[in-house]
Design a protein around this motif. Sequence first.
Motif, PDB file in Angstrom:
ATOM      1  N   CYS A 179      49.022  32.814   5.812  1.00 27.91           N
ATOM      2  CA  CYS A 179      47.917  32.315   6.637  1.00 27.91           C
ATOM      3  C   CYS A 179      48.318  32.217   8.107  1.00 27.91           C
ATOM      4  O   CYS A 179      49.494  32.030   8.426  1.00 27.91           O
ATOM      5  CB  CYS A 179      47.496  30.920   6.162  1.00 27.91           C
ATOM      6  N   THR A 180      47.325  32.307   8.989  1.00 25.05           N
ATOM      7  CA  THR A 180      47.507  32.015  10.408  1.00 25.05           C
ATOM      8  C   THR A 180      46.350  31.124  10.857  1.00 25.05           C
ATOM      9  O   THR A 180      45.378  30.942  10.139  1.00 25.05           O
ATOM     10  CB  THR A 180      47.528  33.299  11.262  1.00 25.05           C
TER      11      THR A 180
ATOM     12  N   LEU B 166      44.425  31.918  13.318  1.00 26.25           N
ATOM     13  CA  LEU B 166      43.436  32.775  13.980  1.00 26.25           C
ATOM     14  C   LEU B 166      42.089  32.701  13.270  1.00 26.25           C
ATOM     15  O   LEU B 166      42.006  32.656  12.043  1.00 26.25           O
ATOM     16  CB  LEU B 166      43.928  34.215  14.025  1.00 26.25           C
ATOM     17  N   GLN B 167      41.023  32.684  14.064  1.00 24.78           N
ATOM     18  CA  GLN B 167      39.645  32.683  13.577  1.00 24.78           C
ATOM     19  C   GLN B 167      39.328  31.474  12.698  1.00 24.78           C
ATOM     20  O   GLN B 167      38.609  31.561  11.733  1.00 24.78           O
ATOM     21  CB  GLN B 167      39.336  33.992  12.830  1.00 24.78           C
ATOM     22  N   ARG B 168      39.865  30.304  13.098  1.00 23.81           N
ATOM     23  CA  ARG B 168      39.613  29.071  12.352  1.00 23.81           C
ATOM     24  C   ARG B 168      38.856  28.052  13.190  1.00 23.81           C
ATOM     25  O   ARG B 168      38.896  26.869  12.883  1.00 23.81           O
ATOM     26  CB  ARG B 168      40.933  28.458  11.862  1.00 23.81           C
ATOM     27  N   ASP B 169      38.167  28.455  14.218  1.00 23.61           N
ATOM     28  CA  ASP B 169      37.467  27.504  15.077  1.00 23.61           C
ATOM     29  C   ASP B 169      36.223  26.907  14.416  1.00 23.61           C
ATOM     30  O   ASP B 169      35.764  25.831  14.795  1.00 23.61           O
ATOM     31  CB  ASP B 169      37.065  28.171  16.392  1.00 23.61           C
ATOM     32  N   ASP B 170      35.645  27.601  13.450  1.00 24.36           N
ATOM     33  CA  ASP B 170      34.408  27.101  12.824  1.00 24.36           C
ATOM     34  C   ASP B 170      34.708  26.020  11.799  1.00 24.36           C
ATOM     35  O   ASP B 170      35.753  26.031  11.180  1.00 24.36           O
ATOM     36  CB  ASP B 170      33.655  28.251  12.153  1.00 24.36           C
TER      37      ASP B 170
ATOM     38  N   THR C  84      43.110  35.633   9.156  1.00 21.50           N
ATOM     39  CA  THR C  84      43.116  34.224   8.769  1.00 21.50           C
ATOM     40  C   THR C  84      44.018  33.996   7.558  1.00 21.50           C
ATOM     41  O   THR C  84      44.816  33.071   7.543  1.00 21.50           O
ATOM     42  CB  THR C  84      41.691  33.731   8.484  1.00 21.50           C
TER      43      THR C  84
ATOM     44  N   ARG D  42      40.116  22.916  19.322  1.00 22.72           N
ATOM     45  CA  ARG D  42      40.016  24.042  18.401  1.00 22.72           C
ATOM     46  C   ARG D  42      41.297  24.877  18.496  1.00 22.72           C
ATOM     47  O   ARG D  42      41.965  24.889  19.531  1.00 22.72           O
ATOM     48  CB  ARG D  42      38.798  24.902  18.725  1.00 22.72           C
TER      49      ARG D  42
ATOM     50  N   ALA E 249      40.180  38.861   4.441  1.00 24.68           N
ATOM     51  CA  ALA E 249      40.060  37.712   5.347  1.00 24.68           C
ATOM     52  C   ALA E 249      41.142  37.705   6.421  1.00 24.68           C
ATOM     53  O   ALA E 249      41.243  36.748   7.182  1.00 24.68           O
ATOM     54  CB  ALA E 249      40.114  36.411   4.562  1.00 24.68           C
TER      55      ALA E 249
ATOM     56  N   SER F  97      41.755  27.968  19.012  1.00 24.15           N
ATOM     57  CA  SER F  97      41.724  28.895  20.148  1.00 24.15           C
ATOM     58  C   SER F  97      42.023  28.176  21.452  1.00 24.15           C
ATOM     59  O   SER F  97      42.652  28.752  22.360  1.00 24.15           O
ATOM     60  CB  SER F  97      40.370  29.595  20.228  1.00 24.15           C
TER      61      SER F  97
END
Length: 215
Positions: free
Chosen positions: A208-209, A211-215, A193, A5, A190, A7
């Motif tokens: 975009c980054t 960050l917060q893309r684990d889901d 992200t 992921r 958003a 993170s």
Amino acid sequence: MGNLRPSEVAAAGLDDWRQLYQALQARFVTGDFATGLALLTDIAAAAEEADHHPDLDLRYAHLNVRLHSHDTGGVTERDLRLAARISELASARGVRAAPEQLAAMEIALDTPGYAAIRPFWQAVLAMDSPRRDDEVRDDDADLPRLWFQHSGVDEPRQRFHLDVMVPPEQAQTRIDAALEAGGVLVSDEAAPTFTVLADPEGNKVCVCTMLQRDD
């Protein structure tokens, strides 16, 4: 070996590297072609030893390195190991990394039904993405990937827009510069992200980054 992921990749502490989409990327500022070629040769030997091979893009004053696992379509532990080794090789030659210079771009196409148009874009771009049906992607990174952004049938669509993936610490700098250059903030709901901007004519881009893309 499965994909990590975002993170987990960030927690690895690889200061020279950033995950941009499904790959680890680094830029090493060599200063001249000969130093870059020497570092490339070092990396090639290390890659052969590890049996895991990065994409290398040698320019006059820098070397771009891109790492991902073709068999999984993302970043794995073996990418982290080779990335750490490449950083050691660069340090041994006195070459610094420049993560602030990194970016990757995708083209996004708004569509209410990408299943009908995806075959056309696969054919004309000669690209595929067997693991995801909402994109066509070139894992050798010769072309930016095309991502199909779902929109409702009755929603207004801009059709194409750009997504620019940058290191998290560079996003606000890019946004501020774009606004100073006449851009407009469309939405930061958003963030971090992605943040939607538009140029003075209304053409949109997402900064975009990972960050917060684990889901």
